[in-house]
Design a protein around this motif. Structure first.
Motif, PDB file in Angstrom:
ATOM      1  N   SER A  45       0.817  -1.220   0.000  1.00  0.00           N
ATOM      2  CA  SER A  45       0.000   0.000   0.000  1.00  0.00           C
ATOM      3  C   SER A  45       0.853   1.274   0.000  1.00  0.00           C
ATOM      4  N   TRP A  46       2.139   1.141  -0.289  1.00  0.00           N
ATOM      5  CA  TRP A  46       3.081   2.266  -0.324  1.00  0.00           C
ATOM      6  C   TRP A  46       3.402   2.571  -1.782  1.00  0.00           C
ATOM      7  N   HIS A  47       3.457   3.832  -2.160  1.00  0.00           N
ATOM      8  CA  HIS A  47       3.784   4.202  -3.547  1.00  0.00           C
ATOM      9  C   HIS A  47       5.182   3.679  -3.891  1.00  0.00           C
ATOM     10  N   PRO A  48       5.341   3.072  -5.075  1.00  0.00           N
ATOM     11  CA  PRO A  48       6.644   2.493  -5.435  1.00  0.00           C
ATOM     12  C   PRO A  48       7.791   3.510  -5.419  1.00  0.00           C
ATOM     13  N   ALA A  49       7.512   4.785  -5.674  1.00  0.00           N
ATOM     14  CA  ALA A  49       8.579   5.795  -5.713  1.00  0.00           C
ATOM     15  C   ALA A  49       9.123   6.125  -4.320  1.00  0.00           C
ATOM     16  N   THR A  50       8.350   5.866  -3.269  1.00  0.00           N
ATOM     17  CA  THR A  50       8.790   6.216  -1.914  1.00  0.00           C
ATOM     18  C   THR A  50       8.842   5.002  -0.973  1.00  0.00           C
ATOM     19  N   ARG A  51       8.512   3.842  -1.484  1.00  0.00           N
ATOM     20  CA  ARG A  51       8.440   2.619  -0.665  1.00  0.00           C
ATOM     21  C   ARG A  51       9.835   2.165  -0.232  1.00  0.00           C
ATOM     22  N   PRO A  52      10.009   1.896   1.066  1.00  0.00           N
ATOM     23  CA  PRO A  52      11.292   1.345   1.528  1.00  0.00           C
ATOM     24  C   PRO A  52      11.379  -0.144   1.169  1.00  0.00           C
ATOM     25  N   GLU A  53      12.553  -0.714   1.342  1.00  0.00           N
ATOM     26  CA  GLU A  53      12.702  -2.148   1.075  1.00  0.00           C
ATOM     27  C   GLU A  53      12.031  -2.988   2.135  1.00  0.00           C
ATOM     28  N   ARG A  54      11.985  -2.469   3.357  1.00  0.00           N
ATOM     29  CA  ARG A  54      11.345  -3.201   4.449  1.00  0.00           C
ATOM     30  C   ARG A  54      10.829  -2.211   5.480  1.00  0.00           C
ATOM     31  N   VAL A  55       9.977  -2.695   6.359  1.00  0.00           N
ATOM     32  CA  VAL A  55       9.435  -1.889   7.438  1.00  0.00           C
ATOM     33  C   VAL A  55      10.091  -2.338   8.737  1.00  0.00           C
ATOM     34  N   ASP A  56      10.672  -1.397   9.445  1.00  0.00           N
ATOM     35  CA  ASP A  56      11.300  -1.716  10.725  1.00  0.00           C
ATOM     36  C   ASP A  56      10.296  -1.457  11.840  1.00  0.00           C
ATOM     37  N   PHE A  57       9.857  -2.517  12.480  1.00  0.00           N
ATOM     38  CA  PHE A  57       8.929  -2.406  13.593  1.00  0.00           C
ATOM     39  C   PHE A  57       9.722  -2.338  14.892  1.00  0.00           C
ATOM     40  N   ASP A  58       9.294  -1.472  15.804  1.00  0.00           N
ATOM     41  CA  ASP A  58       9.885  -1.404  17.134  1.00  0.00           C
ATOM     42  C   ASP A  58       9.232  -2.497  17.973  1.00  0.00           C
ATOM     43  N   ALA A  59       9.998  -3.481  18.372  1.00  0.00           N
ATOM     44  CA  ALA A  59       9.456  -4.646  19.081  1.00  0.00           C
ATOM     45  C   ALA A  59       8.717  -4.270  20.358  1.00  0.00           C
ATOM     46  N   GLY A  60       9.122  -3.190  21.025  1.00  0.00           N
ATOM     47  CA  GLY A  60       8.490  -2.800  22.273  1.00  0.00           C
ATOM     48  C   GLY A  60       7.302  -1.873  22.126  1.00  0.00           C
ATOM     49  N   MET A  61       7.028  -1.419  20.894  1.00  0.00           N
ATOM     50  CA  MET A  61       5.946  -0.451  20.660  1.00  0.00           C
ATOM     51  C   MET A  61       4.647  -1.165  20.324  1.00  0.00           C
ATOM     52  N   ARG A  62       3.579  -0.719  20.939  1.00  0.00           N
ATOM     53  CA  ARG A  62       2.240  -1.268  20.660  1.00  0.00           C
ATOM     54  C   ARG A  62       1.325  -0.117  20.262  1.00  0.00           C
ATOM     55  N   TRP A  63       0.801  -0.162  19.049  1.00  0.00           N
ATOM     56  CA  TRP A  63      -0.124   0.866  18.556  1.00  0.00           C
ATOM     57  C   TRP A  63      -1.499   0.569  19.136  1.00  0.00           C
ATOM     58  N   VAL A  64      -2.113   1.558  19.809  1.00  0.00           N
ATOM     59  CA  VAL A  64      -3.340   1.291  20.549  1.00  0.00           C
ATOM     60  C   VAL A  64      -4.579   2.044  20.069  1.00  0.00           C
ATOM     61  N   ARG A  65      -4.399   3.196  19.419  1.00  0.00           N
ATOM     62  CA  ARG A  65      -5.587   3.948  19.008  1.00  0.00           C
ATOM     63  C   ARG A  65      -5.239   4.927  17.903  1.00  0.00           C
ATOM     64  N   LEU A  66      -6.160   5.076  16.961  1.00  0.00           N
ATOM     65  CA  LEU A  66      -6.013   6.016  15.857  1.00  0.00           C
ATOM     66  C   LEU A  66      -7.075   7.087  15.976  1.00  0.00           C
ATOM     67  N   GLU A  67      -6.667   8.323  15.754  1.00  0.00           N
ATOM     68  CA  GLU A  67      -7.573   9.470  15.794  1.00  0.00           C
ATOM     69  C   GLU A  67      -7.372  10.266  14.504  1.00  0.00           C
ATOM     70  N   ILE A  68      -8.409  10.383  13.688  1.00  0.00           N
ATOM     71  CA  ILE A  68      -8.323  11.181  12.461  1.00  0.00           C
ATOM     72  C   ILE A  68      -8.581  12.630  12.842  1.00  0.00           C
ATOM     73  N   VAL A  69      -7.660  13.527  12.471  1.00  0.00           N
ATOM     74  CA  VAL A  69      -7.763  14.947  12.813  1.00  0.00           C
ATOM     75  C   VAL A  69      -8.457  15.721  11.700  1.00  0.00           C
ATOM     76  N   ARG A  70      -8.033  15.505  10.455  1.00  0.00           N
ATOM     77  CA  ARG A  70      -8.663  16.197   9.322  1.00  0.00           C
ATOM     78  C   ARG A  70      -8.313  15.477   8.026  1.00  0.00           C
ATOM     79  N   MET A  71      -9.129  15.785   7.001  1.00  0.00           N
ATOM     80  CA  MET A  71      -8.904  15.202   5.674  1.00  0.00           C
ATOM     81  C   MET A  71      -9.089  16.293   4.626  1.00  0.00           C
TER      82      MET A  71
END
Length: 125
Positions: A51-77
């Motif tokens: 889902s990343w544009h080929p022109a800006t896509r990295p080779e891999r995604v580095d996940f922080d093993a200790g980080m847990r994403w818990v909630r998303l808040e949309i501010v504006r569109m």
């Protein structure tokens, strides 16, 4: 069943899970943003790269093993609707690292590429 990580209110399998499995495509930039947050929460590298544009896509995604994403808040569109070719979504992503809570705020840019919404880049504030 638990709700989807993206906070839209539906069950994961009926929400972002369909996009992650390739059974549906994001109809808006916001839907893609939500599905990408959910993919980060689930460490779904394959979906994030798809889902990343080929022109800006990295080779891999580095996940922080200790980080847990818990909630998303949309501010504006801006744009990013079913009839648009580009859009902007500003969001706050809440996370924890151990017992510490944190927040990342970003303005993300999306475009349609080969008919699909893709993430181009974001500016963290």
């Amino acid at each position: 069943m638990a709700g989807c990580d993206c906070g839209a209110g539906a069950r994961y399998r009926d929400c972002c899970g369909r996009l992650h499995r390739g059974q549906a495509r994001a109809g808006t930039a916001e839907e893609l943003m939500r599905s990408r947050f959910s993919a980060f929460a689930r460490r779904d590298e394959a979906y994030l790269l798809r889902s990343w544009h080929p022109a800006t896509r990295p080779e891999r995604v580095d996940f922080d093993a200790g980080m847990r994403w818990v909630r998303l808040e949309i501010v504006r569109m801006e744009g990013g609707g079913p009839e648009d070719d580009k859009g902007v979504v500003e969001f706050r992503a809440h996370y924890t690292v151990g017992s510490e809570a944190g927040e990342l705020q970003e303005v993300s840019r999306f475009v349609r590429h080969d008919g699909d919404w893709v993430y181009v880049r974001g500016k963290v504030s």
